[in-house]
Design an enzyme around this catalytic site. Sequence first.
Site, PDB file in Angstrom:
ATOM      1  N   HIS A  48     -30.372 -22.854 -39.300  1.00  0.00           N
ATOM      2  CA  HIS A  48     -29.952 -22.365 -40.615  1.00  0.00           C
ATOM      3  C   HIS A  48     -31.121 -22.287 -41.588  1.00  0.00           C
ATOM      4  O   HIS A  48     -31.184 -21.358 -42.411  1.00  0.00           O
ATOM      5  CB  HIS A  48     -28.854 -23.264 -41.170  1.00  0.00           C
ATOM      6  CG  HIS A  48     -27.534 -23.104 -40.475  1.00  0.00           C
ATOM      7  ND1 HIS A  48     -26.749 -21.982 -40.617  1.00  0.00           N
ATOM      8  CD2 HIS A  48     -26.864 -23.921 -39.610  1.00  0.00           C
ATOM      9  CE1 HIS A  48     -25.648 -22.111 -39.895  1.00  0.00           C
ATOM     10  NE2 HIS A  48     -25.693 -23.274 -39.268  1.00  0.00           N
ATOM     11  N   SER A  86     -21.539 -27.338 -40.697  1.00  0.00           N
ATOM     12  CA  SER A  86     -22.238 -27.434 -39.416  1.00  0.00           C
ATOM     13  C   SER A  86     -22.253 -28.855 -38.864  1.00  0.00           C
ATOM     14  O   SER A  86     -22.337 -29.828 -39.627  1.00  0.00           O
ATOM     15  CB  SER A  86     -23.684 -26.939 -39.572  1.00  0.00           C
ATOM     16  OG  SER A  86     -23.702 -25.618 -40.054  1.00  0.00           O
TER      17      SER A  86
END
Length: 600
Positions: free
Chosen positions: A501, A405
């Site tokens: 997340h 990410s």
Amino acid sequence: MYTCKSRSQGTLRTLIQLVEHGVGEARTASTAAMASSSPGSPSHRPTSSSWGSKSSPIPIVRSGVSLSPITLGSFSFSSSRPFTPSPMPSPPSSPPAPSSPSGLIQATKDSLLQAVSKRDAKTSSLAIDEDMRDMCYYYTQLGTDERSEFLLYMATALSTDHRVVEELIQQKPVVGGGNGDNGAQLLRWEDRLRQSLQPPHHWVFSQISRLSGGVKFLVDMRQDLLATLYTKASDPTPSAVLKSLDTVLRELLSLWFTVGLLEVQRITWDSPCNILQKISEYEAVHPVRNWADLKRRVGPYRRCFTFTHSCMPKEPLVVLHIFLTSEISCSMGKILRSSRSSSIEKESMKKDFENPSLINTAIFYSITSTQKGLQGIELGNYLIKRVVHELKAEFPNMNQFSSLSPIPGYVKWLNGMMAQAQRGEVVIFTEAEEKELQVCLEVDTPSAIYDRLRKLFTTNGWMESAELVDCLENPLMRLCAYYLVVEKRRGYALDSVANFHLKNGAVMWRINWQADQSPRGLANSCGIMVNYRYFIDECEKNSRTYLESQEILLSDTVKFLVNTALMKVVKKSPSSPSPSPAHPRSPTPPLITVTPDSKI
């Protein structure tokens, strides 16, 4: 690269002349038919066919409507210039509002009021739908400022009538007495009160959703509403009524886009061309360079999944790109440049063939929400959960799921920290690091380090010096861990990607140096990326822990960076809290629970 021979050139030139001649006649006839009509008249509106060519949400078909002129894109031909494959087309799926005013703001308001006036009358629903279509059409023609004006008008003119609510409150029946009629009267009164509290624009949104393409229209309208809210944030009265309008629309969209009504679709190179084009247009994390790049991203050792809705079947709502490999990736270079898993030997691979026995890890390297009008409506986390089940069914040996990410706000935060350090409010580099940076940057004073670094971070020029890159690795990694774990917003992670997340139950597993060396990756996070690992059996527990206790689960490597940062990042203000102590190991290694109290 393709070239046209002379005979083909002559044939093509003749064909173009014939097409342009026919278009010219159609344009002349249409212009004459429309010359006497005013901009707001029905004969000036396009038909359903012309609306379809613009991908507009609400088709309008009414009697007495004239055909709008046909348009043909400009075409230039040169016998000396060869034909080349066209680059990736990227027209916007929803055309933005024109900047210039259209003059149709009053017509839009009139159509809206005309529809609302028929709400309680004995009027056919078809007549109401007709007025709503007119309003939707006029709205799509409005300029940016006109749309803001109309939304503010809708929020105020169609708000809750507080006078009626007060009158109903005064009419509340007496409760008690053991009389069954009192209970029935109270229920009827509550029903009337509930209806009076519901603003008329709730009914307007419900009516628009019944139209073909109406849901997509409302999603785009909410995008305009969010932009208007941003511009009106400093004005309390308009901001309050616009927030009320947004609350109603967001609640309706949340009901219409509930997960049970969404469908997971896998995108391959055989998917419809318009879907592939939108996948490339919407990619916001790692932009698609060309068709070959897109083909690679949906080809072998890759997966691409989308969420779609029955009311918007040709619009992917969320797009998830996955890399299939045998280890948790630490760099985007291996994912975007190679069609193979990083740890699989070249001899064991075929160009268009996957060996399932060599795949045990899925890397979620890009997840994009495509509709700005659905902001605040959780969809991405459900897509990840659905995709995990799909992958486990396809690859029974798969046991590792992780993201790779970006950190979109790191450099912006870092620039703010360097400004504080330059003023002497915080210490972010050790004395040894400052001396080393002075030599690398060729500056005389520690204060000049920060001016020089800010310029280099703006231009990405620091990557041109290998010595400077090595010098910055330790402090930038340490500060990145501090930013991800310690910096909070309302008790949760300040970084939006980290918060996403962690809410899904992932563990902050690893911070990777120079993982994304693209211009965007360097500008946003100095090329640093994060692996958020998903332990499927523990995701629900981890998510609940983060949401309820605001605790972040970290691996040992990230824990070490955080503890180092807490010892070396010191704020000099006397009122600041002391750095948090080292975080204890959790009962179930290698995961640890971190609840830092130190903030800057």
